[in-house]
Design a protein around this motif. Sequence first.
Motif, short mmCIF file in Angstrom:
data_model
loop_
_atom_site.label_atom_id
_atom_site.label_comp_id
_atom_site.label_asym_id
_atom_site.label_seq_id
_atom_site.Cartn_x
_atom_site.Cartn_y
_atom_site.Cartn_z
N UNK A 179 0.83 -1.20 0.00
CA UNK A 179 0.00 0.00 0.00
C UNK A 179 0.86 1.25 0.00
N UNK A 180 0.38 2.28 -0.66
CA UNK A 180 0.99 3.60 -0.55
C UNK A 180 0.39 4.30 0.66
N UNK A 181 1.23 5.10 1.34
CA UNK A 181 0.81 5.69 2.60
C UNK A 181 1.08 7.19 2.63
N UNK A 182 0.15 7.91 3.26
CA UNK A 182 0.27 9.35 3.46
C UNK A 182 0.32 9.63 4.96
N UNK A 183 1.21 10.51 5.36
CA UNK A 183 1.32 10.90 6.77
C UNK A 183 0.43 12.10 7.03
N UNK A 184 -0.52 11.94 7.97
CA UNK A 184 -1.34 13.08 8.36
C UNK A 184 -0.58 13.88 9.40
N UNK A 185 -0.14 15.06 9.01
CA UNK A 185 0.74 15.87 9.85
C UNK A 185 -0.01 16.69 10.88
N UNK A 186 -1.33 16.51 10.94
CA UNK A 186 -2.07 17.05 12.06
C UNK A 186 -1.76 16.30 13.34
N UNK A 187 -1.42 15.01 13.19
CA UNK A 187 -1.10 14.16 14.33
C UNK A 187 0.36 13.72 14.35
N UNK A 238 -6.48 -3.40 4.72
CA UNK A 238 -5.61 -2.92 3.64
C UNK A 238 -5.68 -3.84 2.42
N UNK A 239 -5.72 -5.15 2.66
CA UNK A 239 -5.83 -6.09 1.55
C UNK A 239 -7.15 -5.90 0.81
N UNK A 240 -8.22 -5.63 1.55
CA UNK A 240 -9.51 -5.40 0.91
C UNK A 240 -9.49 -4.13 0.07
N UNK A 241 -8.84 -3.08 0.59
CA UNK A 241 -8.73 -1.83 -0.17
C UNK A 241 -7.94 -2.06 -1.46
N UNK A 242 -6.84 -2.79 -1.35
CA UNK A 242 -6.05 -3.08 -2.55
C UNK A 242 -6.86 -3.88 -3.56
N UNK A 243 -7.64 -4.85 -3.08
CA UNK A 243 -8.44 -5.67 -3.98
C UNK A 243 -9.49 -4.84 -4.72
N UNK A 244 -9.90 -3.72 -4.13
CA UNK A 244 -10.85 -2.83 -4.79
C UNK A 244 -10.21 -1.99 -5.89
N UNK A 245 -8.88 -2.07 -6.01
CA UNK A 245 -8.17 -1.31 -7.04
C UNK A 245 -7.74 0.07 -6.60
N UNK A 246 -7.83 0.35 -5.29
CA UNK A 246 -7.44 1.66 -4.77
C UNK A 246 -5.92 1.79 -4.76
N UNK A 247 -5.39 2.82 -5.41
CA UNK A 247 -3.93 2.97 -5.46
C UNK A 247 -3.45 4.35 -5.01
N UNK A 248 -4.35 5.13 -4.41
CA UNK A 248 -3.99 6.43 -3.85
C UNK A 248 -3.47 6.21 -2.43
N UNK A 258 4.69 -0.44 12.19
CA UNK A 258 3.64 -1.05 11.38
C UNK A 258 3.81 -0.82 9.88
N UNK A 259 4.64 0.19 9.51
CA UNK A 259 4.68 0.62 8.11
C UNK A 259 5.23 -0.42 7.16
N UNK A 260 6.28 -1.11 7.56
CA UNK A 260 6.95 -2.02 6.64
C UNK A 260 6.00 -3.10 6.13
N UNK A 261 5.22 -3.69 7.03
CA UNK A 261 4.28 -4.72 6.60
C UNK A 261 3.16 -4.14 5.76
N UNK A 262 2.68 -2.95 6.13
CA UNK A 262 1.60 -2.32 5.37
C UNK A 262 2.04 -2.03 3.94
N UNK A 263 3.28 -1.59 3.77
CA UNK A 263 3.77 -1.24 2.44
C UNK A 263 3.96 -2.46 1.54
N UNK A 264 4.00 -3.64 2.14
CA UNK A 264 4.14 -4.87 1.34
C UNK A 264 2.82 -5.33 0.73
N UNK A 265 1.71 -4.83 1.27
CA UNK A 265 0.40 -5.28 0.82
C UNK A 265 0.09 -4.72 -0.56
#
Length: 255
Positions: free
Chosen positions: A1-9, A220-230, A248-255
């Motif tokens: 998965x691609x990830x965005x950091x919310x800099x509010x938090x 995350x796997x369900x989101x990827x299966x939907x074709x979401x790439x943002x 947690x990031x390393x595993x998430x980025x492998x999905x």
Amino acid sequence: MKLSANLGFLWNDRPLPDAIRAAAAAGFDAVECHWPYDVPASEVKSALDDTGLRMLGLNTRRGDLSVPENGLSALPGRETDARAAIDEALSYAQAIGAGAVHVMAGFASGADAHAAFVANLAYACDQAAPLGVTILIEPLNRHDAPGYFLVTTDQAVDIIRRVDRPNLKLMFDCYHVGRTEGDVTTRLAALLGDIGHIQFASVPDRGTPDHGELNYPTVFAAIKALGWDVPLGAEYKPGGPTDPTLGWMAEAQKI
């Protein structure tokens, strides 16, 4: 998965340009923020250019924090203030190349609030369209934001239909939906055509996505299966320095 950091938090203990650079160093693909208005747009743009990151979106101002207010666009009689906040957000977004503005509804209820929100969103969409900016609305859960006008995804979709503008989309925060409605992966699939951005945090404590009621590898796997790439928005509360919470990031980025 691609990830965005919310800099509010994340990295909110440092100036926004420094937080952008920290997110790049940590390996995020993009960033997003809440209320950047105290920082000159030129400084934010410079940090984005230096790192090559995109700013996905930002929020309209909340209003008078001494009341407190949490958005203005569903407040009857506050149309002038709401539209000034929309104009300000769009101007800032254009200056830094952000692709979306979250128009905050505020604490309100009833038919007049609904009518005000619909009218202000139509205004926002019409102003944003020539800029290529998407307008987002986000249901907030009743535990964190009691009295907020927009509470459920069904309510949000009804408003999207009534406004009837192609650049109005739903911000689907798995955390808020998990706390209010549940059935997160089913709702993601059903609402995919209306979704403009997806965010996440653990349920119910809004911490890192490696514990709690939601199994995020499954989500995350369900989101990827939907074709979401943002990039998905990591909008969790680190409870201290951000860097030690990123395991947690390393595993998430492998999905």
